[in-house]
Design a protein around this motif. Structure first.
Motif, short mmCIF file in Angstrom:
data_model
loop_
_atom_site.label_atom_id
_atom_site.label_comp_id
_atom_site.label_asym_id
_atom_site.label_seq_id
_atom_site.Cartn_x
_atom_site.Cartn_y
_atom_site.Cartn_z
N ASN A 90 0.83 -1.20 0.00
CA ASN A 90 0.00 0.00 0.00
C ASN A 90 0.87 1.26 0.00
OD1 ASN A 90 -1.56 2.25 1.79
ND2 ASN A 90 -3.00 1.06 0.55
N VAL A 91 0.55 2.18 -0.92
CA VAL A 91 1.23 3.48 -0.99
C VAL A 91 0.15 4.55 -0.87
CG1 VAL A 91 2.63 5.04 -2.38
CG2 VAL A 91 3.07 2.58 -2.46
N ALA A 92 0.21 5.33 0.20
CA ALA A 92 -0.85 6.33 0.44
C ALA A 92 -0.26 7.72 0.65
CB ALA A 92 -1.66 5.93 1.66
N GLN A 93 -0.83 8.70 -0.04
CA GLN A 93 -0.40 10.08 0.15
C GLN A 93 -1.04 10.62 1.43
OE1 GLN A 93 -0.89 12.70 -3.26
NE2 GLN A 93 -1.25 14.48 -1.92
N VAL A 94 -0.22 11.19 2.31
CA VAL A 94 -0.75 11.69 3.58
C VAL A 94 -0.61 13.20 3.73
CG1 VAL A 94 -0.36 9.52 4.80
CG2 VAL A 94 1.47 11.23 4.72
N LYS A 95 0.26 13.81 2.92
CA LYS A 95 0.45 15.26 3.03
C LYS A 95 1.05 15.80 1.74
CE LYS A 95 3.58 16.74 5.90
NZ LYS A 95 4.29 17.08 7.16
N SER A 96 0.72 17.07 1.44
CA SER A 96 1.28 17.72 0.26
C SER A 96 1.52 19.18 0.57
CB SER A 96 0.31 17.58 -0.92
OG SER A 96 0.82 18.25 -2.07
#
Length: 261
Positions: A90-96
């Motif tokens: 799993n690869v999840a974006q948590v902040k940008s």
């Protein structure tokens, strides 16, 4: 690298060259020998890497790309990271923040047989500069990308590893520095052992340059033939100058002065 790892690395380097009774003066000469042996072995490994292709185990584009660039030794290590990408499920974006995107990569790590746990890795990805950093710091320690950064690249549709993450030292076309100045300045030209070491070092360099292309090979081969011809000529001339002792020459008998009259 930890203190223990550095100590083990140094021990392995000097293994077979020095021991507990080695004097300081002997250590210096043994160090030079160990250094030359190390570079000669590495040169042979590099030569093999340049002229043979490693076995590709997956259809991953990253593996295929670096199989044509990396030396065999480093490629095998990188291959492990490619194969273990499957464990990063799993690869999840948590902040940008602007061009900096933070991902959390979940990896299933096997502890013992039939038992595993989930480990979370934070990966920072600069979408503008195509720069990436993983909290595991594998690239900083080993010089090749980890499974977590590869997973983020794959997640973002990056099909090739950026050149800034291909360390020149690991490339098959890297021109190794042989510490030629150190070796040449320390050559003992008064004995055959010194001659042998110097000629061997030069010969390895000649071979590496000679296989770059057919033109390089032709020039190198011609020079070798000419050099061999000159050496054989010297040997022949020396043989002709050596005076021959006639087989039937009478031997002069020298009597003991006490017994002679």
């Amino acid at each position: 690298m930890s203190t223990t790892q550095r100590s083990e690395s140094m021990s392995a380097f000097f293994d077979g060259y020095v021991h507990s009774r080695t004097t300081l003066s002997d250590f210096v000469s043994k160090y030079t020998i160990a250094l030359k042996d190390k570079y000669q072995k590495e040169a042979k490994v590099d030569f093999h890497s340049r002229h043979s292709e490693p076995v590709v185990k997956t259809k991953c584009l990253y593996e295929n790309q670096l199989s044509k660039i990396y030396t065999h030794n480093i490629f095998k290590k990188f291959q492990v990271e490619v194969e273990e990408m499957f464990s990063c499920f799993n690869v999840a974006q948590v902040k940008s923040e602007g061009s900096i995107v933070t991902y959390i990569v979940k990896e299933r790590v096997t502890i013992v047989e039939n038992m595993s746990r989930i480990v979370y890795y934070e990966v920072l990805y600069n979408t503008t500069e195509v720069e990436i950093h993983c909290i595991c710091n594998l690239f900083n320690f080993k010089g090749y990308l980890c499974r977590h950064t590869l997973s983020v690249f794959h997640h973002n549709g990056i099909e090739e590893i950026p050149m800034q993450y291909i360390v020149p030292r690991w490339r098959t076309d890297f021109k190794r520095q042989y510490l030629q100045d150190i070796i040449s300045n320390d050559v003992n030209y008064d004995n055959s052992e010194g001659w042998y070491d110097e000629l061997l070092t030069r010969a390895i360099q000649l071979v590496e340059e000679g296989v770059v292309s057919k033109k390089h090979f032709t020039v190198a081969l011609q020079e070798l033939k000419e050099s061999t011809k000159k050496l054989l000529q010297i040997e022949s001339e020396q043989s002709e100058k050596t005076p021959e002792v006639p087989q039937d020459m009478p031997k002069k008998i020298v009597q003991d002065p006490v017994q002679s009259k």
